[in-house]
Motif scaffolding. Sequence first.
Motif, PDB file in Angstrom:
ATOM      1  N   MET A 166      36.795  22.570  21.394  1.00  0.00           N
ATOM      2  CA  MET A 166      36.253  22.434  20.045  1.00  0.00           C
ATOM      3  C   MET A 166      36.982  21.349  19.264  1.00  0.00           C
ATOM      4  SD  MET A 166      35.683  25.531  21.315  1.00  0.00           S
ATOM      5  CE  MET A 166      37.070  26.563  20.893  1.00  0.00           C
ATOM      6  N   LEU A 167      38.298  21.336  19.384  1.00  0.00           N
ATOM      7  CA  LEU A 167      39.110  20.412  18.605  1.00  0.00           C
ATOM      8  C   LEU A 167      38.799  18.955  18.932  1.00  0.00           C
ATOM      9  CD1 LEU A 167      42.524  22.286  18.860  1.00  0.00           C
ATOM     10  CD2 LEU A 167      41.081  22.110  16.835  1.00  0.00           C
ATOM     11  N   GLN A 168      38.509  18.655  20.200  1.00  0.00           N
ATOM     12  CA  GLN A 168      38.244  17.264  20.563  1.00  0.00           C
ATOM     13  C   GLN A 168      36.954  16.752  19.933  1.00  0.00           C
ATOM     14  OE1 GLN A 168      35.645  16.502  22.977  1.00  0.00           O
ATOM     15  NE2 GLN A 168      35.062  18.604  23.467  1.00  0.00           N
ATOM     16  N   VAL A 169      36.030  17.660  19.604  1.00  0.00           N
ATOM     17  CA  VAL A 169      34.816  17.260  18.884  1.00  0.00           C
ATOM     18  C   VAL A 169      35.106  17.155  17.391  1.00  0.00           C
ATOM     19  CG1 VAL A 169      32.438  17.899  18.327  1.00  0.00           C
ATOM     20  CG2 VAL A 169      33.322  18.273  20.637  1.00  0.00           C
ATOM     21  N   TYR A 170      35.898  18.089  16.860  1.00  0.00           N
ATOM     22  CA  TYR A 170      36.232  18.072  15.435  1.00  0.00           C
ATOM     23  C   TYR A 170      37.066  16.855  15.056  1.00  0.00           C
ATOM     24  CZ  TYR A 170      34.521  22.865  14.755  1.00  0.00           C
ATOM     25  OH  TYR A 170      33.731  23.982  14.655  1.00  0.00           O
ATOM     26  N   THR A 171      37.811  16.303  16.018  1.00  0.00           N
ATOM     27  CA  THR A 171      38.606  15.099  15.757  1.00  0.00           C
ATOM     28  C   THR A 171      37.900  13.834  16.235  1.00  0.00           C
ATOM     29  OG1 THR A 171      39.816  15.404  17.846  1.00  0.00           O
ATOM     30  CG2 THR A 171      40.788  16.360  15.864  1.00  0.00           C
ATOM     31  N   HIS A 172      36.677  13.971  16.720  1.00  0.00           N
ATOM     32  CA  HIS A 172      35.790  12.854  17.034  1.00  0.00           C
ATOM     33  C   HIS A 172      36.354  11.895  18.078  1.00  0.00           C
ATOM     34  CE1 HIS A 172      32.614  13.491  13.900  1.00  0.00           C
ATOM     35  NE2 HIS A 172      33.559  14.318  13.499  1.00  0.00           N
ATOM     36  N   GLN A 173      36.892  12.489  19.152  1.00  0.00           N
ATOM     37  CA  GLN A 173      37.274  11.673  20.290  1.00  0.00           C
ATOM     38  C   GLN A 173      36.344  11.923  21.471  1.00  0.00           C
ATOM     39  OE1 GLN A 173      41.571  12.167  20.735  1.00  0.00           O
ATOM     40  NE2 GLN A 173      41.813  10.461  19.325  1.00  0.00           N
ATOM     41  N   PHE A 174      35.729  13.078  21.493  1.00  0.00           N
ATOM     42  CA  PHE A 174      34.623  13.375  22.395  1.00  0.00           C
ATOM     43  C   PHE A 174      33.485  13.969  21.567  1.00  0.00           C
ATOM     44  CE2 PHE A 174      38.277  13.673  25.303  1.00  0.00           C
ATOM     45  CZ  PHE A 174      37.849  12.882  26.356  1.00  0.00           C
ATOM     46  N   THR A 175      32.320  13.992  22.151  1.00  0.00           N
ATOM     47  CA  THR A 175      31.198  14.722  21.580  1.00  0.00           C
ATOM     48  C   THR A 175      30.718  15.739  22.610  1.00  0.00           C
ATOM     49  OG1 THR A 175      29.690  12.967  22.327  1.00  0.00           O
ATOM     50  CG2 THR A 175      30.461  12.872  20.041  1.00  0.00           C
ATOM     51  N   ALA A 176      29.849  16.638  22.189  1.00  0.00           N
ATOM     52  CA  ALA A 176      29.414  17.711  23.074  1.00  0.00           C
ATOM     53  C   ALA A 176      28.031  18.184  22.677  1.00  0.00           C
ATOM     54  CB  ALA A 176      30.405  18.874  23.030  1.00  0.00           C
ATOM     55  N   ARG A 177      27.366  18.836  23.600  1.00  0.00           N
ATOM     56  CA  ARG A 177      26.066  19.438  23.329  1.00  0.00           C
ATOM     57  C   ARG A 177      26.207  20.881  22.847  1.00  0.00           C
ATOM     58  NH1 ARG A 177      23.009  17.465  28.873  1.00  0.00           N
ATOM     59  NH2 ARG A 177      22.482  15.356  28.199  1.00  0.00           N
ATOM     60  N   GLU A 178      27.386  21.464  23.076  1.00  0.00           N
ATOM     61  CA  GLU A 178      27.588  22.863  22.763  1.00  0.00           C
ATOM     62  C   GLU A 178      27.759  23.072  21.254  1.00  0.00           C
ATOM     63  OE1 GLU A 178      27.911  22.058  26.782  1.00  0.00           O
ATOM     64  OE2 GLU A 178      29.304  21.280  25.285  1.00  0.00           O
ATOM     65  N   GLU A 179      28.052  24.314  20.848  1.00  0.00           N
ATOM     66  CA  GLU A 179      28.029  24.691  19.446  1.00  0.00           C
ATOM     67  C   GLU A 179      29.075  23.980  18.600  1.00  0.00           C
ATOM     68  OE1 GLU A 179      28.608  28.893  19.738  1.00  0.00           O
ATOM     69  OE2 GLU A 179      30.778  28.775  19.476  1.00  0.00           O
ATOM     70  N   GLN A 180      30.120  23.409  19.230  1.00  0.00           N
ATOM     71  CA  GLN A 180      31.119  22.698  18.430  1.00  0.00           C
ATOM     72  C   GLN A 180      30.566  21.419  17.808  1.00  0.00           C
ATOM     73  OE1 GLN A 180      31.495  23.608  21.656  1.00  0.00           O
ATOM     74  NE2 GLN A 180      32.578  22.075  22.875  1.00  0.00           N
TER      75      GLN A 180
END
Length: 567
Positions: A68-82
Amino acid sequence: MKNIIYKRILKHFFTGIFLVFAFIGCEDYLDVDVDSDSPTIAPQNQLLPNIHVGVANMADFNFWSGDMLQVYTHQFTAREEQDQYGTKADNINLNNDWDNFYLTLTDIETLIAQSTESGDNVYIGIAQILKAYMVSVAVDLWGDIPLSEATLLEQGVVSPVFDDQEAVYQTVLDLIDEGKANVASGAGNNFPAGDDLFYGGATANWVKFANTLKFKLYNQIRTTALFDQSDFNALVADDNFLTSSADDFQFTHTANQAPTDERNQLFISAYGGAQVTYYGSPWFYEILRGVNPNIHTGNPDPRLAYYFVNQLVPGQFPRDQGDAVTGDPNADYWDASTGFFSIRFGSIGPDRDGAVQNDATFPGIFPCGGRYDDGQGFARTIASGTGVAPRRILTYDEFLYIQAELILDGVLPGDAGVKLREAMEASFAKVDEVVAGTGTTQAVPTLSGSTEVNDFMDAIIAEYDAASDAKKLEIIMTQKWVATFADPMDQYTDYRRTGYPILADPSGSQSPEYQLDNGDGFPLLDNLTVLNNPFQLSFFWPQPELNLNQNAPAQKDPGTYSIFWDN
């Protein structure tokens, strides 16, 4: 999704089976009062490695909140709920971190109790320092947490109270001091060595880490009533912190796969799955490319090829979804000039959810021991890299960025620009160090000392020197964010503290959000990224905890429930 509790129960089940057969095989077991084949106390040198694994798992990838954190800090993106900051209270990965924290905390308390009885102060001190670290992370994620009654099950406490987060942080600071004193005493009959997976029993390193951890935490709380100026001054005057990357607090991963897989967790998840799990953030990518109009514009980062690796070669048309007849790449984000292929944060575009495992960009050699991007393309498999890259937790280069922030704010003396340069140099050296340790068979250029790197740093310092104080802070925090790629816990904390780095905001005023233009008649549409949730200032408490704990508070609103140090 695997669950850490299941894994630990399975381990204890097989241990129990082994002990049963050992018991049956003893001919005169009825003639003794103590069953020597069924020990009730785990040896220190077995408890400590298990604790270290639990510490390393905290906020890591694959099973843990790092996803979750890697999406919240915008270094990765994801299709999941994060995506769109949508992590829910029943998220398995987040619950795993909660469970892992309390299981490891139980082991820590056991080690402290046993070592206190045996008079082994070094073991006590290491356990106290690790407890302080894990508790600080738990507060930074959740706020109020059970602590004072958290490990009192044998005393009949099944519903521990949630302690005030600020009071818990004071406990953390006290634990660091106690742990440091115990380690420095050198007292005891038994001493850690090979069972110490972080420092191999080197007490001097543990003291340096304890001091640096306290320094980092004081930076986080320096605008709160908990900040103790005199204690901070004494810590600075003692000047016994991490002094090089040799002191880094990091968990070493190896290439071993049996009996347990010891490779980097991000590597296992990214390269070992059938589907794409981690998409490189286009926002992060464009900053590294030097095309963001507001930060480091025209100054491409030499680390890009070490951070991400493209399956597509430059100019290669996407294979999975691309329509060669119309020329439509059917890509949510694809840079034809480099082969970078991903999805955008908050995308509602028609190409977001396609099967792109043959086109997608993957995390590279630095963050996880994957592959270096040599521009030749590749077909991702679990054999594409070694998976040998450390789980970086608190490193020397990160410590230098913290100093630069404090100098800029007038808390420490010195020149913040000079310290920023020192931090960047250490960051590039860290990439070289990690690459050298991967065992890769690729020819990977050394970064440190290269003309490209020196020119990049010169341009950053020129940008810094010309900036306002607010912009200078943004530059320091942005470079720290870049340097600590794939270590998102502190990035999450830094963003909440400072508001930097600037993150992608689909509902913000910046438009277009992305600068990509392939010139192919199929431009990115800015209105196909949305944001329907507020940024989560903390994470939900796990719903199973609230359901079972009679002393638990009502569930929070993570969009408004902030950590006490949050500015």
